[in-house]
Design a protein around this motif. Structure first.
Motif, short mmCIF file in Angstrom:
data_model
loop_
_atom_site.label_atom_id
_atom_site.label_comp_id
_atom_site.label_asym_id
_atom_site.label_seq_id
_atom_site.Cartn_x
_atom_site.Cartn_y
_atom_site.Cartn_z
N ALA A 1 -66.70 99.06 -30.42
CA ALA A 1 -68.16 99.06 -30.34
C ALA A 1 -68.65 98.87 -28.91
O ALA A 1 -69.61 99.51 -28.47
CB ALA A 1 -68.73 97.97 -31.24
N GLY A 2 -67.99 98.01 -28.17
CA GLY A 2 -68.46 97.71 -26.82
C GLY A 2 -68.49 98.92 -25.91
O GLY A 2 -69.40 99.08 -25.09
N ALA A 3 -67.49 99.80 -26.03
CA ALA A 3 -67.39 100.96 -25.14
C ALA A 3 -68.53 101.94 -25.32
O ALA A 3 -68.84 102.71 -24.41
CB ALA A 3 -66.06 101.68 -25.38
N ALA A 4 -69.16 101.93 -26.49
CA ALA A 4 -70.31 102.80 -26.74
C ALA A 4 -71.63 102.07 -26.56
O ALA A 4 -72.59 102.59 -25.98
CB ALA A 4 -70.23 103.39 -28.15
N PRO B 1 -73.33 85.24 -40.27
CA PRO B 1 -72.90 85.60 -38.92
C PRO B 1 -73.06 87.09 -38.66
O PRO B 1 -72.92 87.91 -39.57
CB PRO B 1 -71.42 85.19 -38.91
CG PRO B 1 -71.00 85.31 -40.34
CD PRO B 1 -72.19 84.92 -41.15
N TYR B 2 -73.34 87.44 -37.42
CA TYR B 2 -73.53 88.83 -37.05
C TYR B 2 -72.19 89.48 -36.71
O TYR B 2 -71.20 88.81 -36.42
CB TYR B 2 -74.51 88.92 -35.87
CG TYR B 2 -75.89 88.45 -36.25
CD1 TYR B 2 -76.73 89.25 -37.02
CD2 TYR B 2 -76.36 87.20 -35.86
CE1 TYR B 2 -78.00 88.81 -37.39
CE2 TYR B 2 -77.62 86.74 -36.23
CZ TYR B 2 -78.44 87.56 -37.00
OH TYR B 2 -79.68 87.12 -37.37
N LYS B 3 -72.16 90.80 -36.76
CA LYS B 3 -70.92 91.54 -36.64
C LYS B 3 -70.20 91.33 -35.32
O LYS B 3 -68.97 91.41 -35.26
CB LYS B 3 -71.17 93.03 -36.87
CG LYS B 3 -71.62 93.39 -38.28
CD LYS B 3 -70.54 93.12 -39.30
CE LYS B 3 -70.96 93.51 -40.71
NZ LYS B 3 -69.91 93.18 -41.70
N VAL C 1 -77.71 93.86 -31.68
CA VAL C 1 -78.15 94.87 -32.65
C VAL C 1 -77.30 96.13 -32.54
O VAL C 1 -77.02 96.78 -33.55
CB VAL C 1 -79.65 95.22 -32.49
CG1 VAL C 1 -80.52 93.99 -32.68
CG2 VAL C 1 -79.96 95.89 -31.17
N GLY C 2 -76.84 96.47 -31.33
CA GLY C 2 -76.00 97.64 -31.18
C GLY C 2 -74.68 97.49 -31.90
O GLY C 2 -74.24 98.40 -32.62
N TYR C 3 -74.03 96.34 -31.72
CA TYR C 3 -72.78 96.09 -32.45
C TYR C 3 -73.03 96.10 -33.95
O TYR C 3 -72.22 96.65 -34.72
CB TYR C 3 -72.22 94.72 -32.04
CG TYR C 3 -71.28 94.74 -30.86
CD1 TYR C 3 -69.93 94.46 -31.00
CD2 TYR C 3 -71.75 95.02 -29.57
CE1 TYR C 3 -69.07 94.46 -29.90
CE2 TYR C 3 -70.90 95.03 -28.48
CZ TYR C 3 -69.56 94.74 -28.65
OH TYR C 3 -68.72 94.75 -27.56
N GLU C 4 -74.12 95.48 -34.38
CA GLU C 4 -74.40 95.38 -35.82
C GLU C 4 -74.50 96.77 -36.44
O GLU C 4 -73.90 97.05 -37.49
CB GLU C 4 -75.68 94.59 -36.04
CG GLU C 4 -75.89 94.11 -37.47
CD GLU C 4 -75.06 92.88 -37.80
OE1 GLU C 4 -74.98 92.55 -39.01
OE2 GLU C 4 -74.50 92.25 -36.88
N VAL C 5 -75.26 97.64 -35.82
CA VAL C 5 -75.49 98.97 -36.39
C VAL C 5 -74.22 99.82 -36.32
O VAL C 5 -73.82 100.45 -37.31
CB VAL C 5 -76.66 99.66 -35.67
CG1 VAL C 5 -76.76 101.13 -36.09
CG2 VAL C 5 -77.97 98.94 -35.98
N ALA C 6 -73.56 99.83 -35.18
CA ALA C 6 -72.34 100.64 -35.03
C ALA C 6 -71.27 100.21 -36.03
O ALA C 6 -70.62 101.05 -36.68
CB ALA C 6 -71.82 100.53 -33.61
#
Length: 468
Positions: free
Chosen positions: A100-103, A255-257, A128-133
């Protein structure tokens, strides 16, 4: 509609509502990504991309991390995303099988610099980016993963979410951004056949396409409103089996993703790590060396073999996706770090001979546990008939088998000190670990500017350094 549910979540998240554990993991994810981007930016694939983006010109909106130059937001997301995925040391989420981090992070960082966002705003965007991806990845994994590289496909949704959060898009605009992210989602595994550079392109394009989708939405450019669940939408088009409920189950509740993140300590495909961990443990415990090993049997899950069952890698990068090579390398050298993946080791006769003794087995029992677990069983026999066996379900760096924050800081310095220098890497590490107190994210990277000289001061972080 799923995009509307995600848009509500993106719009509602605020820094003050995030648990301390979430903020802590988001900071570590940023630091870990930054180290991979620093080291990857010096590699040949990244340099080719840097040459292209610098030729394109454009507004100086965000930092090209490899050189410290300012380029356009879109091109910074592309180039930094590509650089961060080259070393094969960027983070991964186990259930979604996604880096997820790379995107997400190159998209968030490029937009944050462009709009001069605060560290707290950047942390919101990362969460939020990690959560959605990850949620989209969980919905389509593992069937999607056979043909599609999740980091490129599902990562595009996360990049759009992060960019849209920073741009302050309203609910309708966020839905459009997700729609246009989904229609750009791409990334195929065929590069494995050639050991080609395409894999690096996937997160870079995911980051760039996510930013583009959000910028277009801000201008009123519409996108599909049911891009995930529609009859001709992402899930039905790219996954023979999928579970839409995973996109929204527990959405918005800790907890969040990002807290489920796994960090890598071996510079190879994550699917090789369980077996490498076991091989290293057995070698250390029993004093095993290539000369006293007769056979090696690796039992693991189907996806691991789909990606890494390569007994004859012909490039250093292909070797990172060869389970036999990584196990043999670990048994000879005692580690699988960036410095170990070299042409000399790739064609080392002892490693090649040891690879020939490796047998790969798809184990139905272990496969049934994937992707909740990434299990491997390694059995090593000696010429005298002695047998040793070990199992790993959660490779080192998983939440169940974690590395410490101190270990991640050490990893960052090992990757960043070479290209950026020890002082610059110390300044950046300290700033990232205090990210919530950064007033202007763009100030973080002044230290990398080609025009920078002398005193480095981040007033927002209280950091003062003097460079010689």
């Amino acid at each position: 509609m799923l995009s509307h549910r995600l848009a509500d979540f993106i719009g509602q998240i605020q820094y003050d509502m995030l648990p301390a554990a979430t903020v802590h993991m988001a900071r570590l994810a940023f630091l870990d990504w930054l180290g991979s981007a620093a080291a990857g930016g010096q590699q040949a694939p990244a340099q080719k991309v840097q040459a292209v983006v610098k030729q394109q010109g454009g507004s100086p909106q965000a930092t090209l991390l490899a050189t410290g130059e300012k380029i356009s937001c879109l091109n910074a997301a592309l180039a930094n995303g590509i650089a961060s995925h080259i070393m094969e040391l960027d983070d991964v989420h186990r259930a979604a099988i996604i880096h997820a981090g790379a995107a997400v992070i190159p998209a968030a960082l490029a937009v944050a610099e462009m709009i001069r966002a605060s560290g707290r705003q950047l942390l919101e965007a990362i969460v939020v980016g990690y959560e959605v991806a990850i949620r989209v990845g969980e919905a389509v994994t593992p069937s999607h993963y056979y043909f599609w590289h999740t980091t490129g496909t599902c990562g595009t949704f996360g990049a759009a979410a992060a960019a849209g959060k920073l741009l302050g898009l309203n609910k309708e605009q966020l839905v459009w951004a997700l729609g246009n992210a989904g229609t750009q989602a791409a990334g195929l595994w065929e590069f494995l056949v050639d050991g080609a550079m395409s894999k690096h392109l996937h997160p870079g394009k995911a980051a760039q396409n996510g930013v583009l989708a959000a910028l277009l939405a801000r201008e009123g450019f519409t996108g599909a409103m049911r891009i995930l669940e529609g009859e001709r939408g992402f899930c039905r088009a790219t996954a023979p089996q999928f579970d839409l409920s995973k996109i929204t189950a527990g959405l918005g509740k800790p907890p969040y993703k990002v807290e489920e993140n796994s960090f890598k300590i071996h510079a190879s495909c994550r699917h090789t790590h369980p077996a490498v961990d076991v091989a290293l443990e057995l070698a250390t415990r029993y004093g095993l060396k290539p000369a006293n090993i007769a056979t090696i049997t690796v039992r693991t899950y189907r996806t691991a073999l789909d990606i890494t069952a390569n007994h004859q890698p012909t490039t250093v990068y292909a070797a990172k996706f060869s389970l036999p090579f990584c196990v043999a390398l670990a048994l000879k050298t005692g580690h699988c770090g960036p410095e170990d993946f070299t042409p000399a080791n790739l064609f080392d006769p002892e490693i090649r001979e040891l690879m020939s003794r490796v047998t790969l087995v798809m184990d139905e029992e272990l496969d049934a546990l994937h992707p909740a677990r990434w299990p491997a069983v390694v059995e090593i026999s000696t010429p005298s008939g002695q047998a040793y066996r070990g199992r790993m379900d959660f490779p080192r760096g998983d939440p169940e088998n974690p590395v410490t924050a101190e270990e991640l800081v050490t990893k960052f310095h090992a990757l960043a000190a070479g290209p950026w220098g020890e002082q610059r890497s110390r300044v950046l590490a300290q700033a990232v670990l205090d990210l919530e107190n950064v007033v202007d994210v763009a100030d973080l990277f002044q230290v990398l500017s080609p025009n920078h000289y002398g005193r480095v001061w981040h007033s927002s972080c209280g950091i003062t350094q003097h460079e010689r």
